[in-house]
Design an enzyme around this catalytic site. Sequence first.
Site, PDB file in Angstrom:
ATOM      1  N   PRO A   1      42.573  36.964  39.131  1.00 11.44           N
ATOM      2  CA  PRO A   1      41.311  37.665  38.855  1.00 11.44           C
ATOM      3  C   PRO A   1      40.613  37.195  37.578  1.00 11.44           C
ATOM      4  O   PRO A   1      39.375  37.204  37.531  1.00 11.44           O
ATOM      5  CB  PRO A   1      41.745  39.133  38.744  1.00 11.44           C
ATOM      6  CG  PRO A   1      42.943  39.221  39.629  1.00 11.44           C
ATOM      7  CD  PRO A   1      43.669  37.912  39.419  1.00 11.44           C
ATOM      8  N   TYR A   2      41.356  36.787  36.574  1.00 10.61           N
ATOM      9  CA  TYR A   2      40.727  36.291  35.344  1.00 10.61           C
ATOM     10  C   TYR A   2      39.883  35.061  35.652  1.00 10.61           C
ATOM     11  O   TYR A   2      38.692  34.984  35.308  1.00 10.61           O
ATOM     12  CB  TYR A   2      41.794  35.976  34.305  1.00 10.61           C
ATOM     13  CG  TYR A   2      41.278  35.259  33.085  1.00 10.61           C
ATOM     14  CD1 TYR A   2      40.276  35.818  32.288  1.00 10.61           C
ATOM     15  CD2 TYR A   2      41.780  34.006  32.721  1.00 10.61           C
ATOM     16  CE1 TYR A   2      39.794  35.152  31.171  1.00 10.61           C
ATOM     17  CE2 TYR A   2      41.313  33.342  31.603  1.00 10.61           C
ATOM     18  CZ  TYR A   2      40.319  33.917  30.831  1.00 10.61           C
ATOM     19  OH  TYR A   2      39.837  33.266  29.729  1.00 10.61           O
ATOM     20  N   GLY A   3      40.474  34.087  36.312  1.00 10.69           N
ATOM     21  CA  GLY A   3      39.739  32.874  36.654  1.00 10.69           C
ATOM     22  C   GLY A   3      38.602  33.132  37.620  1.00 10.69           C
ATOM     23  O   GLY A   3      37.517  32.544  37.505  1.00 10.69           O
TER      24      GLY A   3
END
Length: 446
Positions: A253-255
């Site tokens: 989810p960060y990327g």
Amino acid sequence: MFLKIIIADTDSQVRGGREEVEFLFCFLCGGRTHMPTTPRSRSQARTTRSWILSGMDFGDARRKPNFAGKVAVVVALTVMCILVLKQSPGFGGTSVFSRHETGVTHVLVTGGAGYIGSHATLRLLRDNYRVTIVDNLSRGNMGAVRVLQRLFPEPGRLQFIYTDLGDPKAVNKMFSENAFDAVMHFAAVAYVGESTQEPLRYYHNITSNTLTVLEAMAAHNVKTLIYSSTCATYGEPETMPITETTPQIPINPYGKAKKMSEDIILDFSKNSKMAVMILRYFNVIGSDPEGRLGEAPRPELREHGRISGACFDAASGIIPGLKVRGTDYTTPDGTCVRDYIDVTDLVDAHVKALGKAEPGKVGIYNVGTGQGRSVKEFVEACKAATGAPIKVEYLDRRPGDYAEVYSNPSKIRDELNWTAKRTDLRESLATAWKWQQTHPGGYGST
């Protein structure tokens, strides 16, 4: 600074009491700080200094008041204060931060109280930019801001605004009250492991907040954006090294949130004539070489933090040892391979990107050393830097991690004349370790 002058009239029987005439002069004397304040009740004591200028004995109310003398004193002090006020940057009811000035570039640094943002602010101030930091301090440190304020106390250099970028009204108000020339957008939660546990938080904090910043920039005609992105947008590429044309297929989810933000920025820039620079950087280490700033994550985030922080905690005895997650990757020694970039080199890339940004153009750059180092190599460098016998425990992989990521930095070298200079792992870690030793409690120990 506040100067309060009270002129006391002791012969005031006709008026039914002592008459006071107050002059309150307020002018800006240095970097400003905007924090939530609690209204002061009337019963609370003022902190201003009172000068009682009567030239009379209050115990003798029959003595004739020297009105002419008092008027002369008032006039003299008023003239003096007006002259001082005219020299102050806030004279005329507006702050220097609220107006554009020829030859001065005013940069809004979002997340400027954080690890990378504070180092970027230090560099910008050193290079004579005017800087406004905006931060909600959920991950940043007010101690870092205070260090910067002490280093650059001159009027019109630095101000701090406490605002959450998730509040569109507050963000719009901030833009309406300040004349920004450019935005460096660092503010974001940024832990891969945490993003897999709290994905909605990451999409709100990264993607939604970036949209809010862009909307405010559009509404207030701010045309330059330097966006802090990440190599996590590439996911796990099939070939190394990574170039700017490597397909972006994020796996956490960060990327994904960062890639969404990039897409929004790119779509908006097509019809806005914005000057955009997107910097996808790799694993950040190190600290200010002069020991003024460092990395001080909150204790509750240590398990999600950078490997350098975990190494230092193990070397300091805060934790019993270092936990290395994953030894079965398809790499030479089985541990993850990463490209470690010193924070000083990283902020240098941001400043060079700002200087090269052109209206209507978009620049996308990898910011790394071009050298892949395994986690085992990193641990050995950390042992050498700290001189501590760090105990290492090997565990299963961390969700969302990838085996090997390192950059090809040739594009940023050719177009921005930037090259990483601090490429010795041990030296970067030794610099960061020195700050950790002198700040065992983070900024709270300064």
